[in-house]
Design an enzyme around this catalytic site. Sequence first.
Site, PDB file in Angstrom:
ATOM      1  CG  HIS A   9      -1.786  -1.320   1.199  1.00 26.25           C
ATOM      2  ND1 HIS A   9      -2.809  -1.583   0.319  1.00 26.25           N
ATOM      3  CD2 HIS A   9      -1.666  -2.427   1.983  1.00 26.25           C
ATOM      4  CE1 HIS A   9      -3.303  -2.790   0.567  1.00 26.25           C
ATOM      5  NE2 HIS A   9      -2.633  -3.324   1.561  1.00 26.25           N
ATOM      6  CD  GLU A  23      -2.150  -3.609   5.075  1.00 31.51           C
ATOM      7  OE1 GLU A  23      -1.469  -4.535   4.593  1.00 31.51           O
ATOM      8  OE2 GLU A  23      -3.311  -3.355   4.692  1.00 31.51           O
ATOM      9  CG  HIS A  78       0.602  -6.797   2.579  1.00 28.80           C
ATOM     10  ND1 HIS A  78      -0.303  -5.942   2.000  1.00 28.80           N
ATOM     11  CD2 HIS A  78       1.519  -7.080   1.619  1.00 28.80           C
ATOM     12  CE1 HIS A  78       0.041  -5.722   0.746  1.00 28.80           C
ATOM     13  NE2 HIS A  78       1.149  -6.404   0.490  1.00 28.80           N
ATOM     14  CD  GLU A 144      -1.880 -10.066   4.780  1.00 30.22           C
ATOM     15  OE1 GLU A 144      -1.853  -9.126   5.616  1.00 30.22           O
ATOM     16  OE2 GLU A 144      -2.426  -9.973   3.661  1.00 30.22           O
TER      17      GLU A 144
END
Length: 277
Positions: A9, A23, A78, A144
């Site tokens: 992102h 995030e 992430h 993650e």
Amino acid sequence: MKLYLDPGHGGTDGGASGNGLLEKNVNLDIALRIRNTLLNSYDNVEVRMSRTNDITKSLKARTDEANAWGADYYLSIHCNSFNGSARGYEDYIHSNLSDSSLTARYQDILHTEITKLNQLTNRGQKKADFHVLRESNMPALLTENGFIDNPNDANLMKQTSWLQAVAQGHVNGLAIAFNLPPKQNGGGEILYKVIAGSFTSRQNAEERVAYLSSKGIDSFIGTVNISGTTWYRVQAGAFSSRENAEQRLQQVKNAGITDAYIVTEQKTASLEPIMSE
């Protein structure tokens, strides 16, 4: 070894959010720590990042850049989100790959090392058809690192010591997977680690980390097995210089930790330490 490191992102794409966190910011913090720790600790490694600040960058631009550079490995960082109740760590390789593939073997190594240090529920190793896994020409992994909308995971994400521990887990996995040579100090391979307590209870170790954080000292929990017993060691720094380690040790003792000490670690390919006080 050429690592393409991709904090997910960024810019107008904030990613998931929750508990006062975005995030994109957590991803970048972890990735920068991975880069810095890797470059400070190992030779024969180059790192290129998809972003080093808060910019917008398409998925295609990221994989195109990694492919054009000829990266040996693509690592995408992430955080997760679901409904506030899910929590834990998981990682992904592309769904078309077999469990015996080189990418899967790298995943095995990184997953093992990351979960040693991240204090998160282990949700396992998974596969998916994510763009960065599908369009990268080299082995690729997407991690993650907790659920940002879960209060327990988010509380960890707000701690500098946790962010560094997660980064260290990634670095340890990369070092093993790619057999990276540690930086040498005067022809040797000695690292001086400041241990701010060693406990058989993980809760006690976590309380020590929290106390040190309140005193402005970053630390994280590592494990070592001695005569069949698992010890949770609170590490407050690692230095190639004994003098620097002594200075950090004094800081820790000044904070009231009288049982702190230094161990010297002889680095090996398996990253198993040989310790001496």
